[in-house]
Design an enzyme around this catalytic site. Structure first.
Site, mmCIF file in Angstrom:
data_model
loop_
_atom_site.group_PDB
_atom_site.id
_atom_site.type_symbol
_atom_site.label_atom_id
_atom_site.label_comp_id
_atom_site.label_asym_id
_atom_site.label_seq_id
_atom_site.Cartn_x
_atom_site.Cartn_y
_atom_site.Cartn_z
ATOM 1 N N ARG A 73 20.985 -12.762 2.996
ATOM 2 C CA ARG A 73 21.417 -11.439 2.534
ATOM 3 C C ARG A 73 21.381 -10.346 3.602
ATOM 4 O O ARG A 73 22.258 -9.502 3.648
ATOM 5 C CB ARG A 73 20.514 -10.981 1.371
ATOM 6 C CG ARG A 73 20.620 -11.777 0.111
ATOM 7 C CD ARG A 73 21.932 -11.463 -0.623
ATOM 8 N NE ARG A 73 21.981 -12.254 -1.842
ATOM 9 C CZ ARG A 73 22.385 -13.505 -1.908
ATOM 10 N NH1 ARG A 73 22.779 -14.129 -0.817
ATOM 11 N NH2 ARG A 73 22.413 -14.146 -3.063
ATOM 12 N N GLU A 80 38.285 -34.955 10.582
ATOM 13 C CA GLU A 80 36.958 -35.364 10.084
ATOM 14 C C GLU A 80 37.184 -36.225 8.837
ATOM 15 O O GLU A 80 37.178 -37.447 8.908
ATOM 16 C CB GLU A 80 36.105 -34.138 9.755
ATOM 17 C CG GLU A 80 34.726 -34.472 9.220
ATOM 18 C CD GLU A 80 33.948 -33.227 8.773
ATOM 19 O OE1 GLU A 80 32.743 -33.384 8.521
ATOM 20 O OE2 GLU A 80 34.526 -32.125 8.670
#
Length: 322
Positions: free
Chosen positions: A64, A194
């Site tokens: 945060r 990937e």
């Protein structure tokens, strides 16, 4: 003596060790899907790539404050330094934080870049940043992320990437965001090859990618392998990550030996070390088993690094004395 290492692909949110993640979540009033170290470690036993992405979204949104962002840089810098790292290009995902919790761009970018200053002062380790978008991100949010990344270029932002499931969302909607970054001097360094295949790698190259995160599926296409080798495109390989997410079945099947045999430069990386139960030393040991020596890995890291000036000179000097 620990050999010098360059790491070009580590997600800072995925580098937070479980005990620290729980501490940060509790302080910020965020409820994680597990409330013990053992519970998080069990959660990190992924069944496939999509399961990994789901767990990633559930666990990485507890950050945060600027101090949270600063701390995760310093903590990982300390860990990587212990394994010989001299340079990191670290990834963080700001658009997800803005979208999910309306966290201020500057709160994030200031915290991360101040963490890099502290890492340099405490460990002598240089940290640069390559923020990630995600496939499916609202286009306007992606473009704003690119603008903020350019604004922080003089504080260590050197690249802009994009992650997520490449098989489901093409790069086309993010063309403007990539242009904003590139025109502002921030390179494009996407995930590609990937979970997806050679077609996603070609798509990334067409969008101006200067380096590829993963890129291992290039091994499925000899012509593409030759092109990557000829162009000197560096692949940021993360062996444990590929095994944990199931994009490679077992270490004997990993494409790294074929990539190197074709002359493709492959750096060695942890990707999300806390989530995958690995560290930089372990990844280098695995790479060595697959034919990539410490010198090979450093040379690839140096070739792929987006730093300039004094930092690049220093990294070259390290290579000449190793």
């Amino acid at each position: 003596m620990v050999s010098a290492k360059i790491e070009l692909h580590v997600h800072l949110e995925g580098a937070i060790r479980p005990a620290t993640l729980l501490e940060i979540a509790r302080r910020n009033g965020e409820v994680l899907p597990a409330d013990t170290v053992e519970g998080l470690e069990a959660l990190y036993r992924f069944t496939d790539f999509r399961h990994f992405l789901s767990v990633w979204r559930m666990t990485t949104n507890c950050l945060r404050t600027a101090d949270d962002f600063r701390r995760v840089v310093v903590d990982y810098a300390r860990e990587a330094h212990g394994h010989g790292a001299v340079y990191l290009e670290a990834i963080f995902s700001p658009a997800e934080r803005v979208e999910s919790h309306a966290i201020d761009w500057d709160e994030m970018f200031t915290g991360y870049t101040e963490g890099a200053v502290e890492a340099r002062e405490r460990f002598g380790l240089t940290v640069r940043f390559t923020p990630d978008l995600y496939r499916g991100c609202p286009v306007e949010l992606a473009e704003e992320c690119a603008r903020v990344s350019v604004r922080y270029r003089d504080r260590g932002v050197v690249g802009l990437g994009i992650g997520g499931d490449e098989r489901r969302t093409p790069l086309a909607p993010y063309g403007k965001a990539v242009r904003i970054a590139r025109e502002g001097g921030v390179a494009f360094v996407p995930h590609a090859g990937e979970a997806g295949g050679p077609e996603q790698i070609r798509e990334a190259l067409e969008f101006g990618a200067v380096r590829l995160r993963h890129g291992i599926r290039a091994a499925d296409d000899p012509a593409l392998l030759a092109e990557l080798a000829d162009r000197g495109v560096v692949l940021d390989v993360s062996v444990t990550s590929n095994l944990c997410t199931g994009v490679v079945g077992d270490i004997a099947a990993h494409p790294l030996p074929r990539l190197r045999a074709a002359g493709v430069l492959c750096s060695v990386n942890t990707d999300d070390p806390a989530m995958f139960g690995t560290d930089l030393g372990r990844e280098h040991a695995l790479a060595a088993r697959l034919g990539v020596s410490a010198d090979d890995a450093y040379a690839a890291g140096l070739a792929g690094a987006l730093c300039e000036g004094e930092v690049l000179t220093r990294l070259r000097a390290v290579a000449s004395t190793s």
